[in-house]
Scaffold this active site. Structure first.
Site, short mmCIF file in Angstrom:
data_model
loop_
_atom_site.label_atom_id
_atom_site.label_comp_id
_atom_site.label_asym_id
_atom_site.label_seq_id
_atom_site.Cartn_x
_atom_site.Cartn_y
_atom_site.Cartn_z
CE LYS A 492 -0.16 -0.37 5.14
NZ LYS A 492 -0.82 -0.80 6.11
NE ARG A 590 -7.14 1.28 11.04
CZ ARG A 590 -6.04 1.17 10.69
NH1 ARG A 590 -5.07 1.90 10.60
NH2 ARG A 590 -5.75 -0.21 10.23
CE1 TYR A 716 12.29 32.77 0.15
CE2 TYR A 716 12.26 30.40 0.16
CZ TYR A 716 12.14 31.72 -0.45
OH TYR A 716 11.78 31.40 -1.85
CG MET A 765 8.45 24.11 -3.01
SD MET A 765 7.44 25.06 -4.20
CE MET A 765 6.42 26.05 -3.38
C1 LIG Z 1 -0.20 -1.50 6.86
C2 LIG Z 1 -1.05 -2.73 7.52
C3 LIG Z 1 0.08 -3.97 7.95
C4 LIG Z 1 1.48 -3.86 7.98
O1 LIG Z 1 2.01 -3.20 9.19
P1 LIG Z 1 3.56 -2.91 9.46
O2 LIG Z 1 3.46 -2.49 10.98
O3 LIG Z 1 3.97 -2.08 8.41
O4 LIG Z 1 3.97 -4.32 9.33
C5 LIG Z 1 -0.64 -4.93 8.52
N1 LIG Z 1 -1.84 -5.00 8.70
C6 LIG Z 1 -2.90 -4.01 8.15
C7 LIG Z 1 -4.22 -4.19 8.25
C8 LIG Z 1 -2.28 -2.89 7.55
O5 LIG Z 1 -3.20 -1.66 7.36
#
Ligand SMILES: *Cc1c(COP(=O)(O)O)cnc(C)c1O
Length: 821
Positions: A492, A590, A716, A765
């Protein structure tokens, strides 16, 4: 050198099933590298992570008929007319075959071991010795229990000298390698801490490495290294020793002086009392040490001091990796400036064919005469043509007189040129469009000019991704799993910033069970790019169900609302049994079903056939913190009970999973059927904040340097006050590239030529300024924002955040560059 299957059967003492006659030229252990099925003998090896037996049907399908196996396949009928050689341990068989092969040669064989520098010493020896003899050597760094036998198998009738590397990671491994290599000349490069966890002490490791030299005529090492010297003395070798020394002029090879210049080092030495000198075009200590080992071998092999001097001056940097770069006009460039011979051509073509599988780009090879093979033209180019055809190359651009003469052998789109200049002057390169181009030339052809022409010149700030490190991390976590535990790899957020496609492809090649992305579009992009591995969508949008069905992207389902909408959409599309992943809330609060909702969930699922639960999972809140251990245990218990309840309601197996990276490390008892690996893949141990194998390096180059007197300010709002006369460098990276503005004003530093350069003033930037007053540097020098020597965790600690945030903040305009060793 080919061998009959009968012969091999005899050598291995194997039980044979099948009576097909066959000549074997190629040995294969990795099914993905298959090239010549008819003449290939496949060894089904079991490693900690994989089992070659799994690939027998696929290989048979692709035409392989000769196999060495531990166990016969259950359905022998579907392997008609194949030969199976059965052995208790196929790896031992492979080693035995190599050992017997080696015994046919009465020639000098150089064996190189040590913690660093093996490959460079091997390649430099090749550069120094190959003008006088035909040399066979290990491809790249094939130096393992599997790599060594594959290397030794490459020795053939023409070989006059062989050079092999031997690498070990545990006690007891060197003996097997010694038996296969049987070196007559031994080199110990040095001893360091790699793999130290598997040895009691450095001395043990050194003694183990020396096992390689058991029957050597001569051994070569750094005589000033006390550990090595004392181990050599203890091992009671009777062989001759060339221990070179910078201190002891009694040693046979005495190094009198080492003089570093701006770009070269001059070394004066005395060998058996005779003074001489040479220069190498390098100034780093590792190169100097490597050159001294090479010097000792060359002297021993009777290369004249004049020739040594001449060849040393021309030593070339060893490009250890295939570089993948973005080319102009939608092309992808694979640069292989490694040696130009059949074995490395094969590896590079294999790499190309795996990469470009389904991306719809034409496969083009730019190849020069192969000057480094020690083989005659006719046979050589026949083999090249076979490789080119079988690896699916669609266009060849040949450069050189020899390959031009063999033009007729290539039955694909083809162009030939006498020289590199001739190609550069033509308009062919400018016309390449949407192709994967492998650029592979012998050194003399200077193909860097071709790559330079084809490469897309980009923003000088890049995120460099080491795919080998990614695989090492994957294997590190795999080694913590039970063999049957499956794995989801999280790609992801563009694979935590590393870029999803290349990462997904690499993980797919390493056969992970699932990839997980956040949204449907990330998944469909992967599918369009040719990823076929199962994909999970963690945040499925209600508007994207059609995309998920079309591309077989399996959604996570966390609520009745989502479930109902999904079922409705599936029924409308006529989709049945679409796999989904049920998320339970065990404490994160969540997303997810509450355990109390399970009976209702079962009821809902049973009333329809559109979707089917493939897995059930939950997410840990604090697996990376010891202070949360009791909470974590409660989550695991709650998950265990709730997921069991779901499973009992169904006949089919529902995969259960709860562990993320820290969970894998800290709760080995909670693996259930599968785990979800995220940050660990990218090299970060979330519990210790240590780097496992560094994957990403954010780097840039110095644009300009100013001498600024102390009363002036930098940047800046006049924030950068100077307390002394300073040298201030500007680098092309700013907060729009993801360099957090809070790192400015001396809160953090980057590395210039390995030294700390603090950020001065406000980060802008697109650019920022750093203090290089105490650093020897110039415009154009490399600057590391984070990477090997400046871990991303240092920055996340300064910013009081987590490394995840830094990695995913590197903006899209920063070019991702991938490489493999
Ligand atoms: C991102 C995620 C993981 C991975 O977590 P890490 O700490 O990066 O290993 C596992 N399960 C879910 C549901 C996630 O969203």
């Amino acid at each position: 050198m080919s061998s009959s299957i009968e012969n091999i059967e005899k050598v291995l003492g194997a039980k044979r099933f099948g009576d097909r006659s066959a000549q074997i030229d190629w040995i294969l252990t990795d099914s993905r590298s298959l090239c010549f099925p008819e003449e290939t003998l496949f060894f089904a090896l079991k490693t900690k992570r994989n089992d070659g037996h799994k690939y027998l049907p696929e290989l048979y399908e692709r035409g392989v008929r000769n196999f060495v196996v531990g166990e016969l396949p259950a359905d022998m009928k579907s392997f008609q007319d194949a030969n199976f050689l059965q052995l208790a341990n196929p790896l031992k068989g492979l080693q035995k075959l190599a050992e017997k092969h080696r015994e046919q040669f009465q020639i000098p064989v150089i064996g190189i071991t040590g913690s660093n520098g093996k490959t460079i010493v091997k390649e430099w020896l090749y550069q120094l010795l190959s003008p006088d003899r035909v040399v066979t050597r290990s491809p790249r760094s094939y130096n393992s229990q599997i790599g060594v036998p594959l290397s030794v198998w490459l020795m053939n009738e023409r070989t006059e000298l062989a050079i092999f590397e031997a690498g070990i990671s545990e006690m007891g491994e060197m003996e097997a390698l010694q038996t296969i290599i049987k070196p007559t000349v031994g080199i110990l490069t040095n001893i360091g801490g790699a793999h130290q966890e598997n040895f009691f002490s450095l001395q043990d490791k050194c003694m183990e490495k020396l096992t390689l030299f058991k029957d050597c005529d001569v051994i070569i090492y750094d005589g000033d290294n006390e550990l090595i010297s004392s181990c050599v003395a203890k091992s009671l070798f009777t062989s001759r020793e060339i221990a070179w020394s910078k201190k002891d002029n009694e040693r046979p090879l005495f190094i009198e002086s080492i003089q570093k210049g701006a770009h070269a080092t001059t070394i004066k030495y005395r060998y058996l009392g005779m003074p001489n000198e040479f220069s190498i075009p390098f100034i780093d200590d590792a190169s100097i040490e490597n050159s001294l080992h090479c010097l000792a071998v060359a002297l021993y092999m009777m290369v004249s001091p004049e020739q040594i001097t001449e060849r040393m001056a021309r030593l070339e940097q060893i490009a250890m990796r295939l570089e993948v770069k973005e080319g102009k006009n939608g092309c992808v460039l694979i640069n292989d400036s490694y040696n130009s011979d059949l074995a490395s051509l094969d590896i590079a073509l294999d790499f190309m064919s795996r990469r470009s599988d389904d991306k719809g780009k034409k496969r083009t090879l730019i190849l020069s005469d192969m000057l480094e093979t020690g083989q005659s033209g006719k046979l050589l180019y026949r083999q090249v043509a076979e490789l080119v055809h079988s690896r699916g190359v669609e266009k060849i651009i040949g450069v050189g007189e020899e390959i031009r003469t063999a033009a007729a052998r290539f039955e694909i789109e083809k162009y030939f040129f006498r020289t590199t200049e001739e190609l550069l002057e033509s308009d062919l390169l400018a016309g390449l469009r949407n192709e994967v181009i492998l650029v592979k030339g012998s050194r003399a052809f200077h193909f860097d000019r071709i790559s330079d022409r084809l490469e897309l010149k980009v923003h000088e700030t890049i995120l460099e991704i080491n795919l080998n490190a990614l695989v090492d991390n994957l294997n590190y976590y795999r080694s913590k799993l039970k063999p049957e535990t499956k794995m989801v790899c999280m790609v992801k957020a563009s694979a935590y910033g590393a870029g999803s496609y290349e990462i997904a492809k690499t993980l797919q090649d390493h056969r992970v069970d699932y990839l997980a992305v956040a949204v449907a579009d990330e998944g469909s992009d992967l599918r369009k790019a040719g990823i076929t591995c199962s994909i999970m969508i963690m945040n499925p949008e209600l508007t994207a169900f059609k995309t998920m069905f079309d591309y077989k992207l399996e959604p996570e389902v966390y609520s009745f609302h989502l479930l109902n909408e999904l079922i409705k959409a599936a029924e409308k599309e006529g989709v049945t049994n679409f796999p989904i992943h049920i998320k339970l809330d065990t404490g994160m609060h969540r997303l997810g079903f509450a355990p109390e909702e399970i009976p209702e969930l079962i009821d809902r699922l049973k009333k329809q056939t559109a979707v089917i639960p493939r897995s059930v999972f939950s997410h840990l809140v604090g697996s990376d913190g010891a202070q949360f251990d009791s909470f974590t245990r409660r989550q695991i218990e709650m998950f265990e009970a709730a997921s069991e309840c779901l499973q009992e309601a169904f006949q089919h197996k529902i995969l259960r999973h709860i562990c993320n990276t820290a969970g894998i490390e800290r709760y080995p008892g909670a693996q259930f059927d599968m785990v979800r690996l995220g940050i660990g893949l990218y090299g970060i141990d979330p519990f210790t904040n240590q780097i496992i194998h560094n994957v990403s390096t954010l780097k840039t180059t110095i644009l300009q340097i100013h001498e600024v007197p102390k009363e002036e300010t930098v940047g800046y709002s006049r924030k950068g006050h100077l307390e002394r006369d300073s040298r201030i460098a500007a680098i092309p990276i700013g907060y729009a590239d993801g360099l957090n503005r809070r790192l400015g004003n001396g809160h953090a530093y980057c590395l210039v030529n390995g030294q700390k350069a603090p950020y001065v003033g406000n980060i802008c930037m697109d650019v920022c300024m750093i203090d290089v007053t105490d650093i020897d540097c110039k415009e154009g020098d490399k600057t590391i924002i984070f990477g090997d020597d400046l871990p991303v965790t240092v920055l996340s600690e300064i910013l009081e955040t987590i490394p995840y945030e830094i990695l995913t903040s590197v903006s899209n305009r920063v070019k991702r560059v991938y490489y493999q060793n």
